[in-house]
Design a protein around this motif. Structure first.
Motif, mmCIF file in Angstrom:
data_model
loop_
_atom_site.group_PDB
_atom_site.id
_atom_site.type_symbol
_atom_site.label_atom_id
_atom_site.label_comp_id
_atom_site.label_asym_id
_atom_site.label_seq_id
_atom_site.Cartn_x
_atom_site.Cartn_y
_atom_site.Cartn_z
ATOM 1 N N HIS A 227 0.850 -1.187 0.000
ATOM 2 C CA HIS A 227 0.000 0.000 0.000
ATOM 3 C C HIS A 227 0.887 1.238 0.000
ATOM 4 C CE1 HIS A 227 0.846 -0.035 4.370
ATOM 5 N NE2 HIS A 227 0.620 1.268 4.300
ATOM 6 N N SER A 228 0.299 2.379 -0.361
ATOM 7 C CA SER A 228 1.059 3.626 -0.451
ATOM 8 C C SER A 228 0.271 4.776 0.163
ATOM 9 C CB SER A 228 1.376 3.964 -1.914
ATOM 10 O OG SER A 228 2.053 2.897 -2.559
ATOM 11 N N ILE A 229 1.010 5.691 0.802
ATOM 12 C CA ILE A 229 0.419 6.875 1.416
ATOM 13 C C ILE A 229 1.288 8.077 1.041
ATOM 14 C CG2 ILE A 229 -0.048 8.070 3.608
ATOM 15 C CD1 ILE A 229 -2.057 5.902 3.152
ATOM 16 N N ALA A 230 0.651 9.212 0.735
ATOM 17 C CA ALA A 230 1.391 10.437 0.421
ATOM 18 C C ALA A 230 0.585 11.644 0.870
ATOM 19 C CB ALA A 230 1.682 10.523 -1.077
ATOM 20 N N ILE A 231 1.283 12.755 1.083
ATOM 21 C CA ILE A 231 0.575 13.959 1.538
ATOM 22 C C ILE A 231 -0.086 14.680 0.376
ATOM 23 C CG2 ILE A 231 2.119 14.259 3.508
ATOM 24 C CD1 ILE A 231 3.361 16.631 1.946
ATOM 25 N N SER A 232 0.308 14.347 -0.879
ATOM 26 C CA SER A 232 -0.272 15.015 -2.041
ATOM 27 C C SER A 232 -0.073 14.154 -3.279
ATOM 28 C CB SER A 232 0.386 16.381 -2.264
ATOM 29 O OG SER A 232 1.748 16.220 -2.643
ATOM 30 N N PRO A 292 -8.527 14.998 3.125
ATOM 31 C CA PRO A 292 -8.621 15.673 1.821
ATOM 32 C C PRO A 292 -7.260 16.177 1.346
ATOM 33 C CG PRO A 292 -10.434 16.353 3.236
ATOM 34 C CD PRO A 292 -9.514 15.530 4.094
ATOM 35 N N GLY A 293 -6.960 15.906 0.086
ATOM 36 C CA GLY A 293 -5.697 16.337 -0.491
ATOM 37 C C GLY A 293 -4.590 15.312 -0.399
ATOM 38 N N SER A 294 -4.745 14.342 0.511
ATOM 39 C CA SER A 294 -3.726 13.307 0.690
ATOM 40 C C SER A 294 -4.000 12.142 -0.263
ATOM 41 C CB SER A 294 -3.713 12.814 2.138
ATOM 42 O OG SER A 294 -4.958 12.210 2.457
ATOM 43 N N ILE A 295 -3.069 11.208 -0.308
ATOM 44 C CA ILE A 295 -3.168 10.080 -1.222
ATOM 45 C C ILE A 295 -3.170 8.764 -0.454
ATOM 46 C CG2 ILE A 295 -2.022 8.835 -3.107
ATOM 47 C CD1 ILE A 295 -3.251 11.489 -3.945
ATOM 48 N N TRP A 296 -4.125 7.913 -0.798
ATOM 49 C CA TRP A 296 -4.231 6.560 -0.233
ATOM 50 C C TRP A 296 -4.406 5.596 -1.384
ATOM 51 C CZ3 TRP A 296 -9.499 4.427 -0.369
ATOM 52 C CH2 TRP A 296 -9.568 3.077 0.016
ATOM 53 N N LEU A 297 -3.431 4.717 -1.553
ATOM 54 C CA LEU A 297 -3.531 3.660 -2.545
ATOM 55 C C LEU A 297 -3.501 2.326 -1.812
ATOM 56 C CD1 LEU A 297 -2.886 6.065 -4.389
ATOM 57 C CD2 LEU A 297 -1.528 4.529 -5.797
ATOM 58 N N PRO A 298 -4.645 1.613 -1.771
ATOM 59 C CA PRO A 298 -4.739 0.380 -0.985
ATOM 60 C C PRO A 298 -3.978 -0.776 -1.623
ATOM 61 C CG PRO A 298 -6.722 0.683 -2.268
ATOM 62 C CD PRO A 298 -5.897 1.920 -2.476
ATOM 63 N N ASN A 299 -3.861 -1.850 -0.849
ATOM 64 C CA ASN A 299 -3.330 -3.095 -1.413
ATOM 65 C C ASN A 299 -4.491 -4.025 -1.731
ATOM 66 O OD1 ASN A 299 -4.133 -4.091 1.091
ATOM 67 N ND2 ASN A 299 -2.058 -4.371 1.860
#
Length: 302
Positions: A227-232, A292-299
């Protein structure tokens, strides 16, 4: 049919069943069979990892006459009363006999016994039978996610990322806590145990992106398990493009929630990634939406 707690001794019987079940379904809807478990050995390796994890457990269905396994499903404790289900599979020779419902019902009961606030899974949208089953068991469709695979052509990317702005390097053990804190800032709960476990199993697949000495994004792997997480969006693009630059011609995969991040869909397509399939993130109970504005890409589990 009977159901019981899964045991590591089930791997040899369950590996071929899992590989066959996913391969037959994928072929039936035009999905490349290599997307999930291309060989029995890969299926067995994944099952072994699940059994070795202290935060995972499973339910195995047995044929009453022979006593042999005919299906299974697995539960993973992510943290703070959040749990994920997967993989779920039934021997095609025993389909339409209530096996899937039996193992899922037993797994949900087990999760509820731990006072889980949220139980999630990722369902292949083309599999209307499993969608119907999960919906009947109380799962709500949360987000439709698009599964991409490939290696990105940086010359075709929507965003031009200046190398001096973001530094992308392999995750280190000291980054794990910071990644969990970033996850908390985006989702409201930590994920340190899960991140640490993925880092230990796949250290070469975990990466971070830093700007001005501050963590901006991380991934536990651009694969169906990561999975991936980012602030933008830009921070995530910098991370992905940075990894592609350092691992040229290496095929990677990501799940993008299309409703939340239409710009990322465009970015992925323009960068040369290919759409493999659509999936639903489904959940029972609470499901926190990303900041809001952040990024969530699940596995593959949500």
């Amino acid at each position: 049919m009977e159901v019981r707690a899964s045991a590591v001794e089930d791997v040899k019987a369950l590996g071929p069943i899992m590989q066959r079940a996913y391969t037959e379904f994928n072929l039936s809807v035009g999905i490349p069979p290599s997307v999930d478990f291309e060989t029995v050995e890969i299926a067995e390796e994944i099952l072994h990892r699940i059994f070795l994890s202290p935060k995972s457990c499973g339910i195995t269905a047995l044929d009453k006459a022979s006593g042999r396994p005919i299906g299974a499903a697995f539960l993973h404790f992510v943290g703070e009363s959040l749990q994920q289900i997967g993989p779920v599979f039934v021997d095609p020779a025993h389909s339409k006999k209530g096996v899937g419902k039996a193992i899922m019902s037993a797994l949900i009961e087990r999760a509820n016994a731990t006072n889980a606030k949220s139980i999630s899974l990722v369902q292949i949208a083309a599999n209307t039978k499993s969608f119907s089953l999960y919906a009947k068991l109380g799962f709500r469709p949360i987000e439709c996610v698009t599964y991409f695979q490939g290696s990105m052509n940086e010359k075709l990317c929507t965003w031009e990322i200046k190398n001096e702005e973001f530094k992308v390097w392999p995750m280190e053990d000291s980054d794990v806590r910071l990644c969990s804190e970033l996850h908390r800032s985006v989702f409201g709960h930590e994920r340190e145990t899960d991140i640490h476990e993925m880092f230990n199993v796949f250290p070469a697949d975990a990466w971070v992106a830093v700007k001005d000495d501050i963590l901006q994004a991380y991934t536990t792997g651009f694969s169906f398990e990561g999975h991936s997480i980012a602030i933008s969006e830009v921070a995530f693009a910098a991370l992905f493009q940075g990894v592609c630059h350092q691992k040229p011609n290496h095929s990677m995969s990501i799940y993008i929630p299309a409703r939340i991040y239409p710009f990322l869909i465009e970015w992925a397509l323009k960068g040369g990634l290919q759409i493999i399939r659509q999936c639903w993130v489904m959940a029972i109970g609470q499901h926190q939406t990303p900041l809001p504005g952040s990024i969530w890409l699940p596995n593959i589990l949500g």
